[in-house]
Design an enzyme around this catalytic site. Structure first.
Site, mmCIF file in Angstrom:
data_model
loop_
_atom_site.group_PDB
_atom_site.id
_atom_site.type_symbol
_atom_site.label_atom_id
_atom_site.label_comp_id
_atom_site.label_asym_id
_atom_site.label_seq_id
_atom_site.Cartn_x
_atom_site.Cartn_y
_atom_site.Cartn_z
ATOM 1 N N GLU A 257 -26.879 -7.271 -3.375
ATOM 2 C CA GLU A 257 -27.186 -8.691 -3.604
ATOM 3 C C GLU A 257 -28.059 -8.722 -4.851
ATOM 4 O O GLU A 257 -29.222 -8.340 -4.797
ATOM 5 C CB GLU A 257 -27.947 -9.274 -2.414
ATOM 6 C CG GLU A 257 -27.207 -9.170 -1.090
ATOM 7 C CD GLU A 257 -26.203 -10.287 -0.893
ATOM 8 O OE1 GLU A 257 -26.047 -11.120 -1.821
ATOM 9 O OE2 GLU A 257 -25.579 -10.334 0.172
ATOM 10 N N CYS A 291 -33.169 -15.626 -7.086
ATOM 11 C CA CYS A 291 -31.836 -15.368 -7.650
ATOM 12 C C CYS A 291 -31.012 -16.641 -7.699
ATOM 13 O O CYS A 291 -30.035 -16.723 -8.430
ATOM 14 C CB CYS A 291 -31.129 -14.316 -6.809
ATOM 15 S SG CYS A 291 -31.051 -14.749 -5.067
#
Ligand code: NAD
Length: 490
Positions: A257, A291
């Site tokens: 991720e 993110c």
């Protein structure tokens, strides 16, 4: 001053095979309160031998843990969730001080981590087998889901509790055991408090182990460890590439991720005031350090003046300060190096013709919410993940151009768009290349039961959340049973 907690014994300790111990890799590292720089506590530095012990503990606990009934595994996860409920204020305080976030973000993180546990508890009974047809008469084909084994979980500092929990909870639910390596900026909420919660809830020894220390030493060693079956990594794309190379060579299962470069697109039929509210939240929540932060505001020309003015006004009204004491909109960025990196991206873009509309200054780690106009592809602010409260605006003439720019990035985690026409929004979203697209909402969304993750430089290996975790944390095993005699030519 140390974080006030009932359970101080874990301060500066590793958690291996059900016990807290000192690290033998060197002097403990300091944990600082980000807003004040004062010392909150310490973290132990694991040696190679400590890591080996943690992996051995996870390896030997794994078959027994997997053999327990799904009810027992689910019960443990529910007990951890309940322990979090009881200690919610303490956990939120620790997150505020260790990560520098406002209380709302910290409370969200505690709540979302509990959701991960409850979702995973439900998953424990869903690792079902399948009976699939065979071309051969008399054959029974059974496809089972089995645990991957020992999972190494490596996490970043921005949402340390939830990003650990979103891997640990489903991994344990499905019969794996875990060795966790949190980031050194946040080893307490990312590691030691997690260990404490599992221990208090009665976790059997060895199913979860926490080793702290630097990425370059402990992280690399965990990723390369021959007895770790899978690495679940959340962090930057740059480090993801290194771990991918190490883990790939060792033929481990990898789940990555990684970073993002999200666009927040404002189409020409958008309600500009609402769009500016959602756009401001998307870029400035937790100082822009996620993110799923909006890294690029791609705005159609006919609404650009109004949008620029509205988001700049929202930035101007925001307050910046110590989130532990004051009622502020945002707190400090994580470190001087992070601040300097982001500021250099801004300076580099200004030199190439970008223009500050609002902000652009800082005091220590307190960076003013900043709006920058005339940002174009090729500028550092546009091309790179910023990780600071900076909202760059790029004006476009057509919807096609907005779509093209949205997609022209190596990243593909999330994008969002604002429009007055949901059908138009859906048509646009269906042409966006990213793992997640949100219409008339923020880039910054996550729910425990929906698949979260990205494409390209933003991720590899699959998705986190709900059913997707079945794929992530299990392997398939084909067992066949031949009920009639088979004849081969030999
Ligand atoms: P980072 O990549 O620097 O570090 C992440 C973790 O990896 C830390 O625990 C670190 O100690 C460890 N590490 C560093 N080098 C290593 C190596 N060579 N081998 C093994 N481990 C190593 O990231 P960060 O600065 O902590 O976090 C910010 C980044 O994380 C941003 O790029 C952000 O986009 C990304 N992120 C992604 C998601 C997601 O779900 N996609 C969520 C949060 C953050």
């Amino acid at each position: 001053m140390a974080i006030e907690t009932e359970r101080r014994r874990w301060d500066g300790k590793l958690y291996i095979d059900g016990s807290f111990s000192d690290g033998s890799g060197g002097e403990p590292g300091g944990v600082l309160e980000k807003a004040t720089g004062s010392r909150l506590g310490s973290y132990a530095v694991a040696s190679g031998e400590d890591l080996d012990r943690a992996v051995r503990a996870a390896r030997s606990a794994q078959p027994g843990w997997a053999a327990r009934s799904y009810e027992e595994r689910a019960l443990l996860l529910r007990q951890v969730a309940r322990a979090m409920e009881e200690r919610a204020d303490e956990l939120a305080d620790a997150i505020v001080r260790e990560t520098g976030s406002i209380r709302g973000k910290a409370q969200y993180e505690v709540h979302a981590s509990q959701n991960e546990l409850y979702e995973a508890a439900g998953l424990a009974s869903r690792a079902t087998a399948q009976i699939v047809p065979s071309a051969n008469t008399g054959k029974l084909n059974i496809v089972q889901r089995i645990p991957v084994g020992v999972v190494g979980v490596i996490t970043p500092w921005n949402f340390p509790l939830i990003l650990g929990m979103r891997a640990i909870a489903p991994a344990l639910a499905l019969g794996n055991t875990v060795v966790l390596k949190p980031a050194s900026y946040t080893p307490m909420t990312g590691g030691q408090l997690l260990a404490d919660l599992f221990e208090t809830a009665g976790a059997p020894a060895g199913i979860i182990n926490v080793v702290t220390g630097s990425g370059a030493d402990v992280g690399v060693a965990l990723a390369a460890h021959p007895d770790v079956d899978m690495i679940h990594f959340t962090g930057s794309s740059e480090v993801g590439r290194e771990i991918g190379a190490v883990g790939g060579r060792a033929l481990k299962k990898l789940s990555m991720e990684l970073g993002g470069n999200a666009a927040f697109v404002v189409l020409d039929d958008a309600d500009v005031d609402l769009a500016s509210m959602v756009g401001a939240w998307s870029s400035f929540h937790y100082q822009g350090q996620t993110c799923i932060t909006a890294n690029r505001h791609i705005v159609m020309r006919s609404v650009a003046d109004a949008y620029r003015a509205a988001i700049a006004e929202r930035a101007r009204r925001m307050t910046v300060g110590d989130p532990a004491g004051d009622d502020v909109s945002i707190g400090p960025v994580i470190s001087e190096s992070q601040r300097d990196r982001a500021h250099a991206l801004l300076q580099g873009s200004l030199e190439q013709g970008a223009r500050i509309v609002e902000g652009g200054t800082y005091d220590g780690l307190f960076y003013r919410p900043t709006v920058v106009d005339e940002v174009r592809p090729g500028m550092p602010l546009y091309d790179q993940e910023i990780f600071a409260p900076i909202a760059p605006i790029t004006v476009v003439d057509t919807e096609e151009e907005a779509l093209r720019l949205t997609n022209e990035t190596p990243y593909g985690l999330v994008n969002a768009l604002y429009t007055g026409d949901l059908d138009r929004g859906l048509r646009f979203a269906e042409r966006v290349r990213s793992g997640m697209v949100h219409i008339n909402d923020s880039t910054a969304l996550d729910e425990a039961h929906v698949p979260f993750g990205g494409l390209g430089a933003s991720g590899m290996g699959g998705r986190s959340g709900g059913e997707a975790n079945l794929e992530e944390f299990t392997e398939r095993r084909w067992i066949s049973l031949q009920r009639t005699t088979v004849h081969y030519p030999y």
